[in-house]
Design a protein around this motif. Structure first.
Motif, PDB file in Angstrom:
ATOM      1  N   PHE A  34      35.003  36.445  38.533  1.00 47.51           N
ATOM      2  CA  PHE A  34      35.878  37.623  38.505  1.00 47.51           C
ATOM      3  C   PHE A  34      35.186  38.896  38.984  1.00 47.51           C
ATOM      4  O   PHE A  34      35.734  39.628  39.790  1.00 47.51           O
ATOM      5  N   ARG A  88      39.285  38.668  43.914  1.00 44.58           N
ATOM      6  CA  ARG A  88      38.087  38.860  43.108  1.00 44.58           C
ATOM      7  C   ARG A  88      37.524  40.260  43.364  1.00 44.58           C
ATOM      8  O   ARG A  88      37.439  40.711  44.494  1.00 44.58           O
ATOM      9  N   SER A  89      37.179  40.950  42.318  1.00 40.52           N
ATOM     10  CA  SER A  89      36.586  42.290  42.404  1.00 40.52           C
ATOM     11  C   SER A  89      37.548  43.346  42.947  1.00 40.52           C
ATOM     12  O   SER A  89      37.133  44.463  43.225  1.00 40.52           O
ATOM     13  N   LEU A 157      41.662  35.128  45.196  1.00 41.22           N
ATOM     14  CA  LEU A 157      41.766  34.699  43.800  1.00 41.22           C
ATOM     15  C   LEU A 157      43.204  34.805  43.312  1.00 41.22           C
ATOM     16  O   LEU A 157      43.722  33.928  42.623  1.00 41.22           O
TER      17      LEU A 157
END
Length: 280
Positions: A34, A88-89, A157
């Motif tokens: 994550f 993600r991020s 993601l």
């Protein structure tokens, strides 16, 4: 005998190192998967030139505070709606900035995952999916939104979240940007010698759910992608029940693809054609 002892000793060292690496990856899987990068906002003052933009807070079923933005067209509805799920991020304030190009004439909900941006809580697959269903329902219930025309858009993601939400809700359409077959498969590719199957908690196995999606799917791939190789997207595409198109965006990579004008025009065109089909 000495050689045997050396071999045994070396094997013991390798075994200890392997177990140590396995334990380290298992213990740090949330950060590796994550990596929300704190609460830094990508766009300081997000505002869509084509929408009324307002910050919102939605409470998850367990009371967790989820923060994001709701963008609505300036004209009277009901409007088609879009729920966006980031990668993600990814902090999603940029969606509010670019919504005029990405989602013209549509009501848009972009909310940060738990632990991202100003949202509270800890990231986890089960939370992302449960919250995703809640956000879909929340947008569909707005008086200015047509509940029968709500699409989901997921990047990287977030494609795994979008797939599971579309499977359990009556999504009108689904857009998947650099999607994968499963996080489990990607992890096994990256950590070939580790028993990933046994310790990975957040598997995002989209390939298991794709055949249950009834909405037309639009897949966009990066021209160069070393994070989600095309072979992993191929596995997912083969399982999708209704594939509208599967395209590669020129001059794109895994990180820049959603910000490119070409990508945004493609998404806007697909959703507009789905929400407002030409008269027969």
């Amino acid at each position: 005998m000495n050689n045997s002892k050396k071999v045994a000793g070396l094997a013991g060292v390798v075994s200890v190192l392997w177990m140590g690496l396995t334990a380290a990856v298992a213990a740090n899987q949330k950060r590796l998967l994550f990596n929300p990068l704190g609460s830094k906002r990508e766009v300081l003052k997000p505002y869509s030139t084509g929408h009324r933009t307002r910050p919102i807070v939605v409470r998850a079923k367990d009371g967790t505070r989820l923060s994001g933005w709701l963008m609505t067209p300036p004209v009277k509805g009901p409007h088609p709606g879009v729920v966006y799920f980031g990668g993600r991020s990814e902090e999603v304030s940029w969606v509010a900035r670019d919504a005029g190009k990405l989602f013209p004439g549509m009501a848009v909900l972009a909310v940060n995952y738990r632990g991202y941006g100003d949202s509270h809580g800890d990231p986890a697959e089960e939370h992302f999916v449960e919250d995703g269903r809640l956000l879909f329902d929340w947008l569909a219930e707005r008086h200015h939104v047509d509940p029968k025309r709500v699409a989901v858009v997921g990047r990287s993601l977030g494609s795994g979240v979008a797939v599971q939400v579309a499977m359990e809700r009556d999504a009108h359409s689904i857009v998947l940007i650099t999607p994968y077959d499963s996080i489990l498969a990607l992890a096994k590719r990256k950590f070939k010698t580790l028993p990933v199957d046994y310790f990975l908690q957040h598997k995002f196995e989209s390939v298991k759910y794709a055949h249950q999606i009834k909405a037309p799917a639009y897949v966009l791939r990066a021209a160069v992608d070393d994070i989600v190789p095309h072979s992993h997207t191929d596995q997912l595409v083969q399982k999708l029940g209704l594939l509208h198109a599967d395209e590669i965006v020129p001059d794109s990579d895994h990180l820049n693809i959603p910000y490119l004008e070409s990508t945004q025009e493609r998404i806007a065109s697909f959703l507009a054609s789905r929400f407002n089909p030409p008269a027969a």
